[in-house]
Scaffold this motif. Sequence first.
Motif, short mmCIF file in Angstrom:
data_model
loop_
_atom_site.label_atom_id
_atom_site.label_comp_id
_atom_site.label_asym_id
_atom_site.label_seq_id
_atom_site.Cartn_x
_atom_site.Cartn_y
_atom_site.Cartn_z
N UNK A 90 0.81 -1.06 0.02
CA UNK A 90 0.08 -0.07 0.18
C UNK A 90 0.82 1.33 0.07
N UNK A 91 1.89 1.14 0.92
CA UNK A 91 2.69 2.47 0.88
C UNK A 91 3.50 2.55 -0.45
N UNK A 92 3.77 1.67 -1.35
CA UNK A 92 4.41 1.75 -2.53
C UNK A 92 3.43 1.71 -3.59
N UNK A 93 2.50 1.66 -3.32
CA UNK A 93 1.07 1.85 -4.36
C UNK A 93 1.17 0.82 -5.70
N UNK A 94 1.57 -0.77 -4.88
CA UNK A 94 1.59 -1.63 -5.61
C UNK A 94 0.23 -2.19 -5.93
N UNK A 95 -0.07 -2.92 -7.26
CA UNK A 95 -1.15 -3.54 -7.71
C UNK A 95 -1.26 -4.81 -6.81
N UNK A 96 -2.48 -5.36 -6.81
CA UNK A 96 -2.82 -6.61 -6.07
C UNK A 96 -2.00 -7.66 -6.57
N UNK A 97 -1.75 -7.87 -7.92
CA UNK A 97 -0.81 -8.71 -8.56
C UNK A 97 0.66 -8.68 -8.07
N UNK A 98 1.11 -7.46 -7.96
CA UNK A 98 2.51 -7.22 -7.58
C UNK A 98 2.71 -7.64 -6.36
N UNK A 99 1.88 -7.29 -5.43
CA UNK A 99 1.90 -7.56 -3.87
C UNK A 99 1.98 -8.93 -3.81
N UNK A 100 1.25 -9.85 -4.37
CA UNK A 100 1.03 -11.19 -4.13
C UNK A 100 2.36 -11.74 -4.77
N UNK A 101 2.97 -11.41 -6.13
CA UNK A 101 4.03 -11.56 -6.49
C UNK A 101 5.16 -11.57 -5.68
N UNK A 102 5.29 -10.59 -5.05
CA UNK A 102 6.32 -10.29 -4.07
C UNK A 102 6.10 -11.24 -2.78
N UNK A 103 4.99 -11.34 -2.44
CA UNK A 103 4.71 -12.29 -1.27
C UNK A 103 5.05 -13.65 -1.46
#
Length: 209
Positions: free
Chosen positions: A35-48
């Motif tokens: 959220x702080x980096x304004x990532x998309x849901x897909x990117x957040x899940x990818x990093x996870x």
Amino acid sequence: MNSTFFTSIAVTGFAVAFLHAALPTHWLPFVLVGRAQKWSTGRTLGVTLLAGLGHVGLTIALGLGLVVAGLALEPRLGGLFHWVVGGLMVAVGLFYIARGRHNHALPEAGRRSYASDRAAIIALVTLLTLSPCEAFLPYYLAGMQHGWQAFLVLSAVLLAATSAGMLIFTSLSLAGFKRLGLQWVERYEETILGVALVLVGFAVAFFKT
């Protein structure tokens, strides 16, 4: 391979790994940083998922070391080996139970913002990778006498349970489920893991595989 006995080990291991992945330290930092980096849901899940792979990878490497050490010791211990493994699991389980409630503080990576996405990703992946799922390691010893096939199966179980847990709870939080009711996991995680280890340890000791 005694399929029934080994299946019980694999199922218990899956539950332990999934419970461990449900801890907020395994998904909340990704939500906050995303959220702080304004990532998309897909990117957040990818990093996870990337961090989860590192987390699992180090755990598997440690498990491999345990199995190799166990194979070296087994000829010297002979028929006592399953008692040693079972006793070790019970001892680790009792340690978890005695330690009881543990303060799983939110990693610093979940509290700060980063100048670049690369820095954020490196921090998140590194922090989780360097904190392996130590509660799963005794399961490698429990399955050791079933051969390397068991090692591969348990590694797949660890990967599936950890990835599923991290992605599910990250997705739920991103979707707006702010209160997932996981306080009991944080409070009783070590007791639950300890009981599971004690039960499997007794099974390994008294039911020679």
